[in-house]
Write an enzyme that holds these catalytic residues in place. Structure first.
Site, PDB file in Angstrom:
ATOM      1  N   CYS A 278       1.150  -1.473  -0.177  1.00 12.79           N
ATOM      2  CA  CYS A 278       0.204   0.340  -0.002  1.00 12.79           C
ATOM      3  C   CYS A 278       0.655   1.633  -0.754  1.00 12.79           C
ATOM      4  CB  CYS A 278      -0.574   0.052   1.523  1.00 12.79           C
ATOM      5  SG  CYS A 278      -0.040  -0.580   2.692  1.00 12.79           S
TER       6      CYS A 278
ATOM      7  N   HIS B 267      -3.187   6.504   4.755  1.00  7.24           N
ATOM      8  CA  HIS B 267      -1.954   6.600   5.253  1.00  7.24           C
ATOM      9  C   HIS B 267      -1.671   8.086   4.887  1.00  7.24           C
ATOM     10  CE1 HIS B 267      -1.430   2.825   6.006  1.00  7.24           C
ATOM     11  NE2 HIS B 267      -0.834   1.535   5.108  1.00  7.24           N
TER      12      HIS B 267
HETATM   13  N1  LIG Z   1      -4.992  -4.152   5.441  1.00 12.46           N
HETATM   14  C1  LIG Z   1      -4.797  -2.883   4.036  1.00 12.46           C
HETATM   15  O1  LIG Z   1      -4.632  -2.737   3.443  1.00 12.46           O
HETATM   16  C2  LIG Z   1      -3.434  -4.227   2.757  1.00 12.46           C
HETATM   17  C3  LIG Z   1      -3.533  -3.348   1.483  1.00 12.46           C
HETATM   18  C4  LIG Z   1      -2.221  -3.974   0.625  1.00 12.46           C
HETATM   19  C5  LIG Z   1      -2.012  -5.452   0.730  1.00 12.46           C
HETATM   20  N2  LIG Z   1      -2.473  -5.772   1.793  1.00 12.46           N
HETATM   21  C6  LIG Z   1      -2.204  -7.507   2.254  1.00 12.46           C
HETATM   22  O2  LIG Z   1      -3.800  -8.541   2.360  1.00 12.46           O
HETATM   23  C7  LIG Z   1      -3.139  -9.373   2.899  1.00 12.46           C
HETATM   24  C8  LIG Z   1      -4.860  -9.215   3.627  1.00 12.46           C
HETATM   25  O3  LIG Z   1      -4.793  -8.237   4.856  1.00 12.46           O
HETATM   26  P1  LIG Z   1      -6.134  -6.830   5.510  1.00 12.46           P
HETATM   27  O4  LIG Z   1      -5.522  -5.978   5.677  1.00 12.46           O
HETATM   28  O5  LIG Z   1      -7.079  -7.322   4.173  1.00 12.46           O
HETATM   29  O6  LIG Z   1      -6.340  -8.807   6.661  1.00 12.46           O
HETATM   30  P2  LIG Z   1      -7.406  -8.768   7.299  1.00 12.46           P
HETATM   31  O7  LIG Z   1      -8.850  -7.738   7.793  1.00 12.46           O
HETATM   32  O8  LIG Z   1      -7.428  -9.414   8.896  1.00 12.46           O
HETATM   33  O9  LIG Z   1      -8.208 -10.174   6.651  1.00 12.46           O
HETATM   34  C9  LIG Z   1      -7.959 -11.254   6.636  1.00 12.46           C
HETATM   35  C10 LIG Z   1      -8.652 -12.211   5.610  1.00 12.46           C
HETATM   36  O10 LIG Z   1      -8.026 -13.562   5.192  1.00 12.46           O
HETATM   37  C11 LIG Z   1      -9.518 -13.842   5.547  1.00 12.46           C
HETATM   38  N3  LIG Z   1      -8.679 -15.488   6.043  1.00 12.46           N
HETATM   39  C12 LIG Z   1      -7.514 -15.631   6.820  1.00 12.46           C
HETATM   40  N4  LIG Z   1      -6.641 -16.633   6.979  1.00 12.46           N
HETATM   41  C13 LIG Z   1      -7.381 -17.503   5.629  1.00 12.46           C
HETATM   42  C14 LIG Z   1      -7.719 -18.968   6.012  1.00 12.46           C
HETATM   43  N5  LIG Z   1      -6.622 -19.478   5.747  1.00 12.46           N
HETATM   44  N6  LIG Z   1      -8.825 -19.266   4.230  1.00 12.46           N
HETATM   45  C15 LIG Z   1      -9.175 -18.069   3.136  1.00 12.46           C
HETATM   46  N7  LIG Z   1      -9.511 -16.665   3.730  1.00 12.46           N
HETATM   47  C16 LIG Z   1      -8.242 -16.483   5.546  1.00 12.46           C
HETATM   48  C17 LIG Z   1     -10.047 -13.867   6.453  1.00 12.46           C
HETATM   49  O11 LIG Z   1     -11.083 -14.077   6.495  1.00 12.46           O
HETATM   50  P3  LIG Z   1     -11.878 -14.500   8.221  1.00 12.46           P
HETATM   51  O12 LIG Z   1     -12.653 -13.984   8.615  1.00 12.46           O
HETATM   52  O13 LIG Z   1     -12.580 -16.062   7.801  1.00 12.46           O
HETATM   53  O14 LIG Z   1     -11.165 -15.083   9.082  1.00 12.46           O
HETATM   54  C18 LIG Z   1     -10.279 -12.020   5.691  1.00 12.46           C
HETATM   55  O15 LIG Z   1     -11.064 -12.119   5.240  1.00 12.46           O
HETATM   56  C19 LIG Z   1      -2.299  -9.417   3.313  1.00 12.46           C
HETATM   57  O16 LIG Z   1      -1.587 -10.048   2.525  1.00 12.46           O
HETATM   58  C20 LIG Z   1      -1.773  -8.538   3.472  1.00 12.46           C
HETATM   59  O17 LIG Z   1      -0.360  -7.702   2.894  1.00 12.46           O
HETATM   60  C21 LIG Z   1      -3.336  -5.441   3.037  1.00 12.46           C
END
Ligand SMILES: NC(=O)c1ccc[n+]([C@@H]2O[C@H](COP(=O)([O-])OP(=O)(O)OC[C@H]3O[C@@H](n4cnc5c(N)ncnc54)[C@H](OP(=O)(O)O)[C@@H]3O)[C@@H](O)[C@H]2O)c1
Length: 316
Positions: free
Chosen positions: A106, A219
């Site tokens: 991001c 951010h």
């Molecule tokens: N935060 C950001 O702005 C951002 C920006 C760029 C990239 N990312 C990347 O995006 C990814 C997720 O980040 P996030 O911030 O969205 O995290 P988050 O809010 O914690 O959400 C994680 C998601 O992944 C799912 N998940 C977890 N374990 C799983 C499994 N075993 N099988 C299938 N789904 C599963 C969760 O489902 P449940 O609800 O069922 O647990 C939830 O929907 C990371 O790789 C992060 O580096 C995030």
């Protein structure tokens, strides 16, 4: 819906914990299914955003079934054969033949969107970047933790223990990713490597410090851009940025109106302002940017990549 993306059928996946829940899309409740290699197969486009481990587990099944996979994790970003595209910056890095596409970090996306247009003024020699990163970059749990700790600090019930090393409410701290032997944390390394890949400038000098601040959603970054041979003017920088795609100039010195995360939240564009000459270097400019890292820093950029991938396939 907002972008009129051509969806015929939408399937939603998460972990087994979410089975039984549903989300509303376009007036319809869509049940959440458990993500498995077989359940994510058989779709035209698969967006993955469940962390690098899950992406490595599921990507090949989706690709083998013929899908375009757009991955928001860090799993494949630095693979030479995987395009790392910010559509306003480097759409040509992607060809019709690419099926696996990564969405960049991001902080790197927001940075590249804001500064890339300034390469019209001259070649960059060095970037010095400081970040003020919000809780949403750490996922939904970190946003919730910030809210609960803030309520607790204001006299509410005690917040649950968190995995963060420091109190989060009314505090800030060095980005909570592991630190390497050179003292840089993972976030800082991603920003350096991914910015060089997106800008197609492997030798670009970058010094970056990433800090987590108690802001919920967008951010902020301050950037010093040192040009190789150009002495930029504030007017020339404003002029370029006022016409740049994906950027909104917000640079009103008289009224002290500049980018801020509250205003950036919910906006597609990256807000850029506080444009100043660097009194210590005539070839440098200083600026500040704010962007919604859930939109341009993640989901919006992923959808733009999907739009570009479809356009390239239909052109081919
Ligand atoms: N935060 C950001 O702005 C951002 C920006 C760029 C990239 N990312 C990347 O995006 C990814 C997720 O980040 P996030 O911030 O969205 O995290 P988050 O809010 O914690 O959400 C994680 C998601 O992944 C799912 N998940 C977890 N374990 C799983 C499994 N075993 N099988 C299938 N789904 C599963 C969760 O489902 P449940 O609800 O069922 O647990 C939830 O929907 C990371 O790789 C992060 O580096 C995030």
């Amino acid at each position: 819906v907002q972008r009129n993306f051509p969806i015929k059928r939408l399937s939603l996946f998460a972990s087994a914990r979410s089975v039984g829940k549903s989300l509303e899309f376009n007036g319809q409740q869509i049940p959440i299914q458990e993500a498995t290699p077989s359940s994510v197969s058989g779709h035209d486009i698969v967006f993955m955003s469940a962390g690098a481990t899950r992406s490595r587990e599921f990507a090949s099944a989706a690709l083998d079934s013929g899908a375009i996979v757009i991955d928001n994790s860090s799993a494949f970003r630095m693979q030479p054969d995987v395009p790392l595209v910010v559509p306003e910056v480097n759409p040509d890095q992607m060809g019709a033949e690419h099926s696996l596409l990564s969405v960049a970090n991001c902080t790197a996306i927001l940075l590249c969107t804001a500064i890339s247009p300034l390469r019209q003024l001259g070649r960059f020699d060095r970037l010095i970047v400081s970040t003020y990163q919000s809780a949403s970059g750490g996922g939904a749990m970190m946003m919730e933790q910030l809210k609960l700790e803030t309520k607790a600090a204001l006299g509410g019930p005690p917040a649950p223990d968190s995995t963060l090393q420091y109190p989060y409410a009314f505090n800030l701290f060095s980005h909570n990713t592991p630190i390497g032997s050179d003292g840089f944390n993972e976030e800082e390394c991603k920003v350096i490597e991914e910015t060089r890949k997106i800008l197609n400038d492997p030798g670009l000098k970058i010094a970056v410090t990433c800090i987590r601040v108690p802001v919920l959603r967008a951010h902020t970054e301050t950037v010093v851009i040192e040009f190789a041979d150009t002495a930029p003017t504030v007017e020339s920088v404003r002029n370029v940025l006022s016409q740049a795609s994906g950027v909104k100039l917000m640079d009103d010195r008289v009224n002290n109106i500049f980018p801020n995360p509250a205003e950036a939240s919910g906006q597609d564009e990256v807000l850029v302002g506080r444009i100043r000459l660097d009194p210590s270097n005539p070839k440098a400019i200083i600026l500040m940017l704010c962007g919604d890292q859930l939109l341009k820093g993640a989901a919006l950029n992923a959808v733009q990549i999907a739009e570009l991938a479809l356009a390239k396939r239909f052109q081919a």
